[in-house]
Design a protein around this motif. Structure first.
Motif, PDB file in Angstrom:
ATOM      1  N   ILE A 123     -24.362 -13.462  88.138  1.00 58.09           N
ATOM      2  CA  ILE A 123     -25.077 -14.010  86.978  1.00 58.09           C
ATOM      3  C   ILE A 123     -24.193 -13.932  85.738  1.00 58.09           C
ATOM      4  CG2 ILE A 123     -27.043 -13.669  85.418  1.00 58.09           C
ATOM      5  CD1 ILE A 123     -28.649 -12.715  87.864  1.00 58.09           C
ATOM      6  N   GLU A 124     -23.534 -12.807  85.554  1.00 65.86           N
ATOM      7  CA  GLU A 124     -22.634 -12.640  84.405  1.00 65.86           C
ATOM      8  C   GLU A 124     -21.503 -13.667  84.449  1.00 65.86           C
ATOM      9  OE1 GLU A 124     -20.899  -8.864  81.986  1.00 65.86           O
ATOM     10  OE2 GLU A 124     -20.631  -8.821  84.157  1.00 65.86           O
ATOM     11  N   ALA A 168     -22.921 -17.365  83.918  1.00 65.20           N
ATOM     12  CA  ALA A 168     -23.348 -17.591  82.536  1.00 65.20           C
ATOM     13  C   ALA A 168     -22.180 -17.483  81.558  1.00 65.20           C
ATOM     14  CB  ALA A 168     -24.436 -16.591  82.158  1.00 65.20           C
ATOM     15  N   ILE A 216     -20.936 -14.787  80.270  1.00 66.98           N
ATOM     16  CA  ILE A 216     -21.366 -13.866  79.225  1.00 66.98           C
ATOM     17  C   ILE A 216     -20.276 -12.828  78.956  1.00 66.98           C
ATOM     18  CG2 ILE A 216     -23.041 -12.053  78.655  1.00 66.98           C
ATOM     19  CD1 ILE A 216     -24.236 -14.811  78.507  1.00 66.98           C
ATOM     20  N   VAL A 276     -27.037 -20.933  81.798  1.00 75.09           N
ATOM     21  CA  VAL A 276     -27.584 -19.966  80.842  1.00 75.09           C
ATOM     22  C   VAL A 276     -29.054 -20.259  80.564  1.00 75.09           C
ATOM     23  CG1 VAL A 276     -27.464 -19.149  78.456  1.00 75.09           C
ATOM     24  CG2 VAL A 276     -25.364 -19.417  79.794  1.00 75.09           C
ATOM     25  N   TYR A 314     -31.121 -19.272  83.701  1.00 72.30           N
ATOM     26  CA  TYR A 314     -31.241 -17.810  83.793  1.00 72.30           C
ATOM     27  C   TYR A 314     -32.202 -17.280  82.718  1.00 72.30           C
ATOM     28  CZ  TYR A 314     -27.257 -17.369  87.032  1.00 72.30           C
ATOM     29  OH  TYR A 314     -26.421 -17.436  88.122  1.00 72.30           O
ATOM     30  N   SER A 315     -32.154 -17.885  81.548  1.00 71.90           N
ATOM     31  CA  SER A 315     -33.042 -17.471  80.467  1.00 71.90           C
ATOM     32  C   SER A 315     -34.504 -17.738  80.836  1.00 71.90           C
ATOM     33  CB  SER A 315     -32.678 -18.228  79.183  1.00 71.90           C
ATOM     34  OG  SER A 315     -33.447 -17.807  78.105  1.00 71.90           O
ATOM     35  N   LYS A 358     -30.778 -16.842  74.048  1.00 71.53           N
ATOM     36  CA  LYS A 358     -30.513 -17.029  75.474  1.00 71.53           C
ATOM     37  C   LYS A 358     -29.543 -15.991  76.020  1.00 71.53           C
ATOM     38  CE  LYS A 358     -31.462 -22.006  75.761  1.00 71.53           C
ATOM     39  NZ  LYS A 358     -31.957 -22.175  74.391  1.00 71.53           N
ATOM     40  N   SER A 381     -31.326 -12.835  76.639  1.00 69.87           N
ATOM     41  CA  SER A 381     -32.232 -12.997  77.778  1.00 69.87           C
ATOM     42  C   SER A 381     -31.471 -12.836  79.095  1.00 69.87           C
ATOM     43  CB  SER A 381     -32.908 -14.367  77.731  1.00 69.87           C
ATOM     44  OG  SER A 381     -33.809 -14.443  76.649  1.00 69.87           O
ATOM     45  N   VAL A 382     -30.279 -13.430  79.144  1.00 69.30           N
ATOM     46  CA  VAL A 382     -29.472 -13.301  80.367  1.00 69.30           C
ATOM     47  C   VAL A 382     -29.041 -11.854  80.559  1.00 69.30           C
ATOM     48  CG1 VAL A 382     -27.359 -14.022  81.539  1.00 69.30           C
ATOM     49  CG2 VAL A 382     -28.696 -15.696  80.272  1.00 69.30           C
ATOM     50  N   ARG A 383     -28.648 -11.199  79.482  1.00 73.27           N
ATOM     51  CA  ARG A 383     -28.276  -9.777  79.592  1.00 73.27           C
ATOM     52  C   ARG A 383     -29.470  -8.943  80.056  1.00 73.27           C
ATOM     53  NH1 ARG A 383     -23.347  -8.504  78.081  1.00 73.27           N
ATOM     54  NH2 ARG A 383     -22.202  -9.731  76.539  1.00 73.27           N
TER      55      ARG A 383
END
Length: 381
Positions: free
Chosen positions: A272-273, A276, A278, A292, A295-296, A309, A312-314
């Motif tokens: 996911i990281e 995205a 991030i 992103v 995932y959000s 966003k 939210s992903v974090r």
């Protein structure tokens, strides 16, 4: 043009196993593993078969990860017995083995149309409704995903009685497998409105019921809900396919025999990281990768929404890490204890090549290169 199809008729709820007595087939080959075949659970299958006056035989030479050599033995058994239906009882390995056995046997001797009824005993793979099967080449240490509409079961039976006795560690691994299926299907480059709706509902159910099922195996309501979530996620990824988490997890299973769901759970936060993109400069970006936003949305479904966003992903990544921690799933390969750093690092490049070639990786929302995959594997240590 896109299309969406559900081939499998699904029986669920109270007394779903009664379908085995009522089905229009007479000669039944039950395919399962030795643990189920020799334990009390098998009576949940054989009693309705006897009630319905069915002839049946049991093939129980199924082992985890569906190795090719066991598939060959199963093909021989099917061609000797010549059933008109296969009833696959077990987790992903039993169902995948049954799919492969039927597929190869009918290529050798297409004596009739042989139906497949999948009866999952874990809430994880979703294999009961998918056109996928994974076969393991134990000599080459490679897992091969097979994909064909002919692999799909005609019927699936979801009965919570079959998952009541699943131990907490397996509930955790398979439950996180469900979550990974749903998330990867949701962000896949092949996602569509139908697959997204199924994935969203699966994610929502997992968020409410997975930890309940893990903490109390006798919580039948939570068990039934997770059984349904697994099936929904299977329907979602059968349409939209998966992503890099599965591409990488397959190699961890093939090389180090890490259970598939556990490997997915460990890899998922890293993927996911990566997808995205991030990092510490993310909040200064004017535009984000398309994943992103999706995932959000997942974070929102889980009640994790934040003020932007990126946060939210974090939050989603941290929620997955906390779930893993609460259910005893290791965060790093080094915590497993049976794998040495030298052995693991020596396989990183081999695993990266295989993950890059894995069919699941093709629909990942961010196109990875070999170096990126190797970096994720190393960070996973």
């Amino acid at each position: 043009m896109k299309s969406f199809e559900i081939k499998t008729k699904i029986h669920f709820g109270d007394n779903a196993l009664e379908r085995l007595a009522d089905m229009p087939y007479k000669r039944v080959l039950v395919i399962t593993d030795p643990f189920i075949a020799k334990g009390p659970m098998i009576s949940l299958i054989t009693d309705p078969l006897k009630k319905g006056g069915k002839e049946f035989d049991i093939f129980h030479d199924v082992v985890p990860d569906a190795p090719v050599e066991k598939i060959v033995i199963g093909v021989k058994k099917m061609l000797e017995y010549m059933p008109d239906v296969i009833v696959a009882v077990g987790g992903g390995s039993a169902i995948d083995s049954s799919k492969s056995i039927r597929e190869f046997a009918l290529k050798i001797n297409h004596y009739s149309e042989v139906a497949l009824i999948a009866v999952p005993t874990t809430s994880g793979t979703g294999s009961e409704v998918t056109s996928f099967a994974v076969v393991n080449d134990t000599e080459a240490h490679i897992k091969y995903p097979l994909v064909s509409p002919s692999l799909t079961a005609e019927e699936a039976i979801l009965d919570a009685e079959l998952v009541r006795s699943v131990p907490p560690s397996v509930t955790a691994d398979t439950g996180m497998d469900v979550l990974t299926h749903a998330i990867e299907a949701y962000v896949s480059t092949d996602h569509n409105e139908f697959s997204s709706a199924l994935a969203e509902k699966s994610i929502e159910i997992v968020g409410v019921f997975l930890l309940r099922a893990y903490l109390d195996g006798n919580d039948t309501h939570a068990r039934q809900k997770m059984h349904v979530a697994s099936c929904l996620a299977g329907l979602a990824f059968n349409s939209a396919s998966l992503g890099l988490a599965h591409g990488m997890a397959h190699q961890l299973g093939a090389q180090f025999h890490i259970p598939h769901g556990r490997a997915n759970a460990m890899v998922l936060p890293h993927i996911i990281e990566y997808n995205a993109d991030i990092h510490k400069h993310s909040r200064s970006k004017k535009e984000y990768l398309p994943a992103v936003k999706r995932y959000s949305t997942i974070a929102h479904l889980l009640g994790l929404s934040s003020y932007n966003k990126v946060m939210s992903v974090r939050s989603l990544i941290q929620w997955i890490q906390f779930m893993n921690q609460d259910m005893g799933i290791p965060a790093r390969i080094s915590e497993i204890g049976t794998i040495t750093v030298n052995d693991y690092m020596s396989k990183v490049e081999i695993m990266a090549d295989a993950a890059l070639a894995d069919a699941c990786t093709a629909t990942n929302p961010r196109v990875p290169d070999k170096e990126a995959i190797m970096r994720i594997y190393r960070n996973l240590w």
